[in-house]
Motif scaffolding. Structure first.
Motif, PDB file in Angstrom:
ATOM      1  N   HIS A 107      45.896 -20.399 -18.292  1.00  0.00           N
ATOM      2  CA  HIS A 107      45.447 -21.688 -18.812  1.00  0.00           C
ATOM      3  C   HIS A 107      43.982 -22.009 -18.496  1.00  0.00           C
ATOM      4  N   PRO A 108      43.546 -21.970 -17.246  1.00  0.00           N
ATOM      5  CA  PRO A 108      42.147 -22.319 -17.000  1.00  0.00           C
ATOM      6  C   PRO A 108      41.165 -21.333 -17.642  1.00  0.00           C
ATOM      7  N   SER A 140      49.524 -22.448 -23.092  1.00  0.00           N
ATOM      8  CA  SER A 140      49.445 -21.881 -21.743  1.00  0.00           C
ATOM      9  C   SER A 140      49.536 -22.987 -20.687  1.00  0.00           C
ATOM     10  N   GLY A 141      49.044 -24.177 -21.026  1.00  0.00           N
ATOM     11  CA  GLY A 141      49.167 -25.317 -20.118  1.00  0.00           C
ATOM     12  C   GLY A 141      50.616 -25.737 -19.936  1.00  0.00           C
ATOM     13  N   ILE A 170      41.617 -19.811 -20.653  1.00  0.00           N
ATOM     14  CA  ILE A 170      41.533 -20.174 -22.069  1.00  0.00           C
ATOM     15  C   ILE A 170      40.810 -21.503 -22.238  1.00  0.00           C
ATOM     16  N   VAL A 171      41.055 -22.433 -21.321  1.00  0.00           N
ATOM     17  CA  VAL A 171      40.409 -23.739 -21.403  1.00  0.00           C
ATOM     18  C   VAL A 171      38.886 -23.585 -21.407  1.00  0.00           C
ATOM     19  N   HIS A 172      38.381 -22.606 -20.696  1.00  0.00           N
ATOM     20  CA  HIS A 172      36.928 -22.417 -20.668  1.00  0.00           C
ATOM     21  C   HIS A 172      36.383 -22.062 -22.052  1.00  0.00           C
ATOM     22  N   VAL A 197      37.511 -23.345 -24.848  1.00  0.00           N
ATOM     23  CA  VAL A 197      37.440 -24.650 -25.506  1.00  0.00           C
ATOM     24  C   VAL A 197      36.236 -25.436 -24.994  1.00  0.00           C
ATOM     25  N   ALA A 220      45.288 -22.901 -25.403  1.00  0.00           N
ATOM     26  CA  ALA A 220      45.161 -23.605 -24.120  1.00  0.00           C
ATOM     27  C   ALA A 220      46.343 -24.538 -23.907  1.00  0.00           C
ATOM     28  N   SER A 221      46.748 -25.200 -24.953  1.00  0.00           N
ATOM     29  CA  SER A 221      47.872 -26.131 -24.849  1.00  0.00           C
ATOM     30  C   SER A 221      49.170 -25.403 -24.480  1.00  0.00           C
ATOM     31  N   ALA A 247      41.242 -21.736 -29.932  1.00  0.00           N
ATOM     32  CA  ALA A 247      41.559 -21.720 -28.503  1.00  0.00           C
ATOM     33  C   ALA A 247      42.332 -22.955 -28.063  1.00  0.00           C
ATOM     34  N   VAL A 248      42.250 -24.062 -28.826  1.00  0.00           N
ATOM     35  CA  VAL A 248      42.921 -25.308 -28.426  1.00  0.00           C
ATOM     36  C   VAL A 248      44.437 -25.132 -28.329  1.00  0.00           C
TER      37      VAL A 248
END
Length: 158
Positions: A10-11, A62-63, A13-15, A17, A59-60, A55-56
């Motif tokens: 998650h963190p 994986s979150g 992939i968030v990068h 975004v 990220a979601s 990526a949104v």
């Protein structure tokens, strides 16, 4: 939960975004402010925004996986997840507006030297208006990224 080198996915992939969507906003602001740059910036900016928008949902998802492995999470994690639900529709609108800018800008003829040549006023105004609209939505998307990221950082560090 998926990990890379022991880190939750998650963190990571968030990068994507957090970097790509604001970067696309900068490109969109430049294209809106400097019409001579629009033709050169429109397609690369669209591709960066598209990658950020893709990526949104990654990220979601994986979150959600990370949250489920941590036993549901705290109210701060719930706040982060609730805020994140606003990002995908805004990012899709941003990409759609950028695609419209690319399409409208291609309708404006190019003169010698690569600069926009004499164009029908309506085509030029349409491209400029769409670029301004995309820039406004890009700023909103960037603000959402910051707002969501702040909630996520608060959840991690509290």
């Amino acid at each position: 939960m998926y990990t890379v080198a022991g880190l939750p996915l998650h963190p990571l992939i968030v990068h994507a975004v957090v970097v790509l969507l604001p970067l696309a906003t900068v490109g969109t602001l430049a294209a809106a402010a400097l019409p001579a740059w629009r033709r050169a910036l429109a397609i690369p900016t669209l591709l960066v925004a598209l990658a950020g928008a893709v990526a949104v949902p990654l990220a979601s998802s994986s979150g959600w996986r990370l949250r489920s492995t941590m036993g549901g999470g705290s109210p701060l994690v719930a706040e982060h997840a609730a805020r994140a639900s606003f990002l995908l529709p805004a990012a899709v609108l941003f990409v759609a507006l950028l695609a419209a800018v690319v399409f409208a800008d291609r309708r404006v003829p190019v003169a010698a030297g690569g600069h926009a040549g004499p164009a029908p006023a309506s085509a030029s105004r349409l491209a400029a208006g769409l670029a301004v609209a995309a820039a406004v939505v890009g700023v909103v998307v960037t603000a959402l990224v910051v707002w969501i990221g702040h909630a996520g950082a608060s959840a991690v560090w509290s």
